[in-house]
Write an enzyme that holds these catalytic residues in place. Structure first.
Site, mmCIF file in Angstrom:
data_model
loop_
_atom_site.group_PDB
_atom_site.id
_atom_site.type_symbol
_atom_site.label_atom_id
_atom_site.label_comp_id
_atom_site.label_asym_id
_atom_site.label_seq_id
_atom_site.Cartn_x
_atom_site.Cartn_y
_atom_site.Cartn_z
ATOM 1 N N SER A 143 0.857 -1.190 0.000
ATOM 2 C CA SER A 143 0.000 0.000 0.000
ATOM 3 C C SER A 143 0.889 1.234 0.000
ATOM 4 C CB SER A 143 -0.866 -0.003 1.266
ATOM 5 O OG SER A 143 -1.539 1.228 1.434
ATOM 6 N N TYR A 156 -2.493 -1.601 10.143
ATOM 7 C CA TYR A 156 -2.475 -1.656 8.678
ATOM 8 C C TYR A 156 -1.123 -1.184 8.139
ATOM 9 C CZ TYR A 156 -4.121 -1.050 3.877
ATOM 10 O OH TYR A 156 -4.282 -1.147 2.515
HETATM 11 P P1 NAD Z 1 -11.661 -5.442 -0.486
HETATM 12 O O1 NAD Z 1 -12.121 -5.439 0.928
HETATM 13 O O2 NAD Z 1 -12.596 -4.979 -1.529
HETATM 14 O O3 NAD Z 1 -11.094 -6.876 -0.890
HETATM 15 C C1 NAD Z 1 -10.283 -7.610 -0.007
HETATM 16 C C2 NAD Z 1 -10.582 -9.077 -0.204
HETATM 17 O O4 NAD Z 1 -9.759 -9.816 0.715
HETATM 18 C C3 NAD Z 1 -12.053 -9.416 0.110
HETATM 19 O O5 NAD Z 1 -12.599 -10.184 -0.939
HETATM 20 C C4 NAD Z 1 -11.956 -10.191 1.408
HETATM 21 O O6 NAD Z 1 -12.967 -11.159 1.580
HETATM 22 C C5 NAD Z 1 -10.573 -10.828 1.273
HETATM 23 N N1 NAD Z 1 -10.063 -11.284 2.559
HETATM 24 C C6 NAD Z 1 -10.097 -10.658 3.759
HETATM 25 N N2 NAD Z 1 -9.583 -11.444 4.710
HETATM 26 C C7 NAD Z 1 -9.215 -12.613 4.107
HETATM 27 C C8 NAD Z 1 -8.623 -13.816 4.553
HETATM 28 N N3 NAD Z 1 -8.312 -13.998 5.839
HETATM 29 N N4 NAD Z 1 -8.359 -14.782 3.645
HETATM 30 C C9 NAD Z 1 -8.675 -14.596 2.337
HETATM 31 N N5 NAD Z 1 -9.259 -13.493 1.847
HETATM 32 C C10 NAD Z 1 -9.517 -12.508 2.734
HETATM 33 O O7 NAD Z 1 -10.345 -4.532 -0.488
HETATM 34 P P2 NAD Z 1 -9.445 -3.992 -1.704
HETATM 35 O O8 NAD Z 1 -9.502 -2.517 -1.659
HETATM 36 O O9 NAD Z 1 -9.743 -4.715 -2.966
HETATM 37 O O10 NAD Z 1 -7.998 -4.406 -1.161
HETATM 38 C C11 NAD Z 1 -7.213 -5.433 -1.727
HETATM 39 C C12 NAD Z 1 -5.780 -5.263 -1.244
HETATM 40 O O11 NAD Z 1 -5.278 -4.008 -1.689
HETATM 41 C C13 NAD Z 1 -5.654 -5.259 0.284
HETATM 42 O O12 NAD Z 1 -4.474 -5.941 0.665
HETATM 43 C C14 NAD Z 1 -5.543 -3.787 0.601
HETATM 44 O O13 NAD Z 1 -4.868 -3.551 1.815
HETATM 45 C C15 NAD Z 1 -4.760 -3.299 -0.604
HETATM 46 N N6 NAD Z 1 -4.883 -1.869 -0.820
HETATM 47 C C16 NAD Z 1 -6.087 -1.300 -1.120
HETATM 48 C C17 NAD Z 1 -6.162 0.072 -1.321
HETATM 49 C C18 NAD Z 1 -7.455 0.762 -1.653
HETATM 50 O O14 NAD Z 1 -7.485 2.014 -1.630
HETATM 51 N N7 NAD Z 1 -8.527 0.049 -1.965
HETATM 52 C C19 NAD Z 1 -5.005 0.862 -1.223
HETATM 53 C C20 NAD Z 1 -3.808 0.249 -0.921
HETATM 54 C C21 NAD Z 1 -3.749 -1.117 -0.735
#
Ligand code: NAD
Length: 258
Positions: A143, A156
């Protein structure tokens, strides 16, 4: 004349947390570029639906990333369905928002368990199969919070800095076996994770980033597809910020105190 081969043709990739959000966009892009995908998630209904919509090149498997046995089963499933494993995208994660003083130890540990231990498990699960395949590519989703200190992200932010560091350790340990390990650092991107905090897609909606807007899942997917492909054959241990300039520095308006 033969058509140009697709960059991910022949690649078989597990995408953790691929039921929705960024992971679903990564799965779609991998398939569009010629690869095949096993989505692993704990949201079984969403994951099955996403795999169904992606068609024959996608499968779904229940995968809680904190459980090494479930990782082993996911790898076995990929090999049984598609014949090999050449990539893992460690994308599953959860976010939290509390000041350190107000966060709980229980919550801090939970975030580290999913966001960091989950990546440790995912890296380890893929090694033997990728070695057999003659190499592979692991992409760890960190991130912008893994590149700078963002307030309200204690667990986080710690987990995402950990993912960045773990990526570099794995990269140097596995380089000689042609298993590349890199991290991607999305900025604020519109997904089910971030929707509840009130961000909106569109120009001018995110003045904190130099580009002035949040990203879309599709805009992060290109970096992941590139790192999975042989176009990135000499890249390992690298970190790609895909954040509209958020971690590059302040905006002009911030610098001028406006
Ligand atoms: P999201 O919540 O839409 O998707 C995350 C997915 O991970 C979900 O489908 C959830 O069910 C799954 N998950 C959670 N715990 C789990 C577990 N124990 N085992 C398996 N699956 C699990 O979030 P997103 O925004 O798509 O985020 C995806 C990744 O990107 C994450 O690692 C997040 O930290 C990272 N990220 C997101 C952003 C953003 O702005 N959206 C920014 C930086 C990093």
């Amino acid at each position: 004349m033969n058509p140009t081969p697709q960059p991910l043709s022949g690649k078989v990739v597990i995408v953790s947390g691929g039921a929705r959000g960024l992971g679903a966009a990564f799965a779609r892009r991998i398939i569009e570029r010629g690869g095949r995908v096993v989505i692993g998630d704990i949201l079984d209904d969403d994951g099955k639906q996403t795999a169904y919509e992606l068609g024959d090149a996608a499968r779904y498997v229940h995968l809680d990333v904190t459980d090494p046995d479930q990782w082993t089963a996911a790898v076995d499933h990929a090999i049984a369905e598609f014949g090999s494993l050449t990539g893992v995208v460690n994308n599953a994660g959860i976010s939290t928002g509390a000041l350190i003083e107000q966060d709980t130890l229980e919550n801090f540990r939970k975030v580290l368990d999913i966001n960091l231990v989950g990546v440790f498990n995912g890296i380890r699960a893929g090694i033997t199969s990728m070695r057999s395949a003659g190499g592979g590519s692991i992409v760890n989703i960190s991130s912008a919070a893994g590149l700078t200190g963002l307030p309200l992200t204690s667990g986080y932010g710690a987990s995402k800095w950990g993912v960045r560091g773990l990526t570099k350790v794995a990269a140097v340990e596995l380089a000689a076996e042609r298993i590349r390990v890199n991290s991607v650092h999305p900025g604020m991107t519109y997904t089910p994770m971030t929707a509840p905090i009130g961000i909106a897609e569109g120009e001018g909606n995110y003045p904190g980033a130099p580009m002035g807007r949040v990203g879309t899942a599709d805009e992060i997917a290109g970096a992941v597809a590139f790192l999975l492909s042989d176009d990135a054959a000499y890249m390992t241990g690298a970190e790609l910020a895909v954040d509209g300039g958020w971690t590059a520095g302040p905006t002009v308006a911030q610098t001028l105190g406006q």
